[in-house]
Design a protein around this motif. Sequence first.
Motif, PDB file in Angstrom:
ATOM      1  N   ASP A   6      22.064   2.510  23.741  1.00 33.11           N
ATOM      2  CA  ASP A   6      21.407   1.222  23.523  1.00 33.11           C
ATOM      3  C   ASP A   6      21.763   0.237  24.635  1.00 33.11           C
ATOM      4  OD1 ASP A   6      19.952  -0.830  21.976  1.00 33.11           O
ATOM      5  OD2 ASP A   6      21.965  -1.653  21.636  1.00 33.11           O
ATOM      6  N   ARG A  10      19.282  -1.536  27.314  1.00 30.92           N
ATOM      7  CA  ARG A  10      19.241  -2.996  27.499  1.00 30.92           C
ATOM      8  C   ARG A  10      19.509  -3.364  28.949  1.00 30.92           C
ATOM      9  NH1 ARG A  10      23.206  -5.257  23.080  1.00 30.92           N
ATOM     10  NH2 ARG A  10      23.482  -6.715  24.785  1.00 30.92           N
ATOM     11  N   HIS A  14      17.023  -5.377  31.423  1.00 33.25           N
ATOM     12  CA  HIS A  14      17.441  -6.597  32.140  1.00 33.25           C
ATOM     13  C   HIS A  14      17.228  -6.427  33.642  1.00 33.25           C
ATOM     14  CE1 HIS A  14      19.024  -8.810  28.791  1.00 33.25           C
ATOM     15  NE2 HIS A  14      19.992  -7.941  28.529  1.00 33.25           N
ATOM     16  N   ASP A  26      25.768  -5.080  30.692  1.00 32.49           N
ATOM     17  CA  ASP A  26      25.411  -4.024  29.741  1.00 32.49           C
ATOM     18  C   ASP A  26      25.750  -2.639  30.275  1.00 32.49           C
ATOM     19  OD1 ASP A  26      24.572  -5.806  27.813  1.00 32.49           O
ATOM     20  OD2 ASP A  26      22.463  -5.685  28.380  1.00 32.49           O
TER      21      ASP A  26
END
Length: 109
Positions: A6, A10, A14, A26
């Motif tokens: 996940d 993300r 980004h 992240d």
Amino acid sequence: EWRSVDLFGRGFAHEQRGKFVEAERDYKESIEQLESIRHDVHGDQPDKELFTKVNAAVYERLVALLFARGDITGALEYIERSRLGALEEFLILGRSTDNRGSTAVEQLR
């Protein structure tokens, strides 16, 4: 493991939107998650190979991002961490087997 996937997703999102600080955060958190569970990965060979591929993809994206942002020292640090992780998977976890079924550690003996 899913938390790491996940975070990787993300981070990639980004990065695609030009939010490089958030992407770096992240990706780094995803790597921390992967490194913390490296010893706990169970399953058959395809499961282990998938873990290794996901792990490599996160490192590759972060290193590329750090290079693009001019953080050569940071990129080199994560290259080294990736190499150490791959070596650990090969030696300690015995992920590679020969055709007789012995692990990498057993082969070195």
